[in-house]
Design an enzyme around this catalytic site. Sequence first.
Site, PDB file in Angstrom:
ATOM      1  N   GLU A  34      31.095  38.582  37.117  1.00 54.43           N
ATOM      2  CA  GLU A  34      30.083  37.985  36.228  1.00 54.43           C
ATOM      3  C   GLU A  34      29.585  36.643  36.771  1.00 54.43           C
ATOM      4  OE1 GLU A  34      31.094  38.169  32.088  1.00 54.43           O
ATOM      5  OE2 GLU A  34      32.164  40.053  32.352  1.00 54.43           O
ATOM      6  N   PRO A  67      27.569  49.220  44.601  1.00 52.09           N
ATOM      7  CA  PRO A  67      28.343  49.002  45.826  1.00 52.09           C
ATOM      8  C   PRO A  67      27.709  47.999  46.782  1.00 52.09           C
ATOM      9  CG  PRO A  67      28.298  51.336  45.285  1.00 52.09           C
ATOM     10  CD  PRO A  67      27.380  50.669  44.323  1.00 52.09           C
ATOM     11  N   ALA A 127      28.840  37.230  27.899  1.00 45.55           N
ATOM     12  CA  ALA A 127      30.195  37.562  28.349  1.00 45.55           C
ATOM     13  C   ALA A 127      30.833  36.394  29.097  1.00 45.55           C
ATOM     14  CB  ALA A 127      30.150  38.801  29.240  1.00 45.55           C
ATOM     15  N   SER A 162      39.289  41.383  29.213  1.00 42.94           N
ATOM     16  CA  SER A 162      38.172  42.102  29.825  1.00 42.94           C
ATOM     17  C   SER A 162      37.791  43.330  29.006  1.00 42.94           C
ATOM     18  CB  SER A 162      38.526  42.513  31.260  1.00 42.94           C
ATOM     19  OG  SER A 162      38.625  41.394  32.097  1.00 42.94           O
ATOM     20  N   LEU A 190      25.183  39.132  30.352  1.00 43.53           N
ATOM     21  CA  LEU A 190      26.184  38.466  31.181  1.00 43.53           C
ATOM     22  C   LEU A 190      26.446  37.050  30.700  1.00 43.53           C
ATOM     23  CD1 LEU A 190      25.196  39.622  34.784  1.00 43.53           C
ATOM     24  CD2 LEU A 190      27.248  40.252  33.501  1.00 43.53           C
ATOM     25  N   GLY A 245      58.928  27.648  41.804  1.00 44.36           N
ATOM     26  CA  GLY A 245      59.476  27.996  43.108  1.00 44.36           C
ATOM     27  C   GLY A 245      59.415  29.485  43.355  1.00 44.36           C
ATOM     28  N   ARG A 296      65.498  24.188  34.414  1.00 46.39           N
ATOM     29  CA  ARG A 296      65.914  24.382  35.805  1.00 46.39           C
ATOM     30  C   ARG A 296      66.514  23.087  36.350  1.00 46.39           C
ATOM     31  NH1 ARG A 296      67.536  27.713  39.985  1.00 46.39           N
ATOM     32  NH2 ARG A 296      66.592  27.075  41.985  1.00 46.39           N
TER      33      ARG A 296
END
Length: 405
Positions: free
Chosen positions: A384, A155, A263, A112, A260, A360, A289
């Site tokens: 975006e 906002p 990006a 970013s 945009l 897990g 594992r």
Amino acid sequence: MSDTSKLPQSSQRPKLPPFDPGDPIGIDDLLAPEDLAVRETVRAWAADRVLPHIADWYERGELPGIRELARELGSIGALGMSLEGYGCAGASAVQYGLACLELEAADSGIRSLVSVQGSLAMYAIHRFGSEEQKRRWLPGMASGEIIGCFGLTEPDHGSDPAGMRTYAKKDGADWVLTGRKMWITNGSVAGVAVVWAQTDDGIRGFVVPTDAAGFSAPEIKHKWSLRASVTSELVMDEVRLPADAVLPEVTGLKGPLSCLSHARYGIVWGAMGAARASFEAAVDYAKTREQFGRPIGGFQLTQAKLADMAVELHKGILLAHHLGQRMDAGRLRPEQVSFGKLNNVREAIEICRTSRTILGANGISLEYPVMRHATNLESVLTYEGTVEMHQLVLGKALTGLDAFR
């Protein structure tokens, strides 16, 4: 009767290369040596400068040394790397995409930082700025000496930027800029902000030095995603700017939307980096594992998960490469970028979640990268352009009917 005399003898057939679990469909065959060199440079930088520290940065919710990191990224040509001139690397779109993939394989916050610097702030100045603006800002931004940010979201106006309330009015020869922007990457460390505002003549972009009187950028805290990233609000309280602060070559939403799109292209690649890191962690874990007396990677259900993740991961990388080739040829449409972001981020999140099930309880630990990437991608999914917005972009392209309003 067929003539088999012209068929190649088995001894003359080319020998198949060995299967590469890291590149199962041979995408690297599509890359030029220069592409591979860019990828290895960025991968090595991330391995040295980010991976040893990123879990701690994420847990602390900060990105210390961001200015030094920016200068280092500038030194390897990663800032504004697909732009020409003014100290920029002039790399291809595919090379820029490979860099985004490697950066986001380390952490979405690092990608970013680079994406906002190069594909939003620098791209806006490079494409729409005056020659004076380009010469003043771009060399320092390319080197990382100057960090930039991009102020569009507000906002109350995210997916509908046309409704923005930030306003710039003429006062003699000057402009006076007032308003607020929200969720701005790099905001509180930026030396320059590209801010979009309503004017009497339509939406315009302004190049705003962040030391201007009336400008402030309080940092946003208490995030549970993109924690190793600087996110801020921008507050403009009657910021007075000279006449030449406005970007002269664009009026209207096509300006910020084209930025945009550039990006979002980087996100198409970057999301696959987060997915790859999580997938590789799952493969390594599955091979070591043990449960019921043997590695869990030997059980059919685990192998089915790994196979499905590998298919989606490398399909996504192949899609990103195809879009990169189209961008390099000047043929990439915004709708195609929406196609890529919608698919790749969605699939990347699913890969992270499935990887977590293989690990897990260990999957939620910062000792492994999986949960960090999963939570970061929750932000990448909606910034975006939300899923819904990209679906509607494609829906309109497919039907010719506008469902936005």
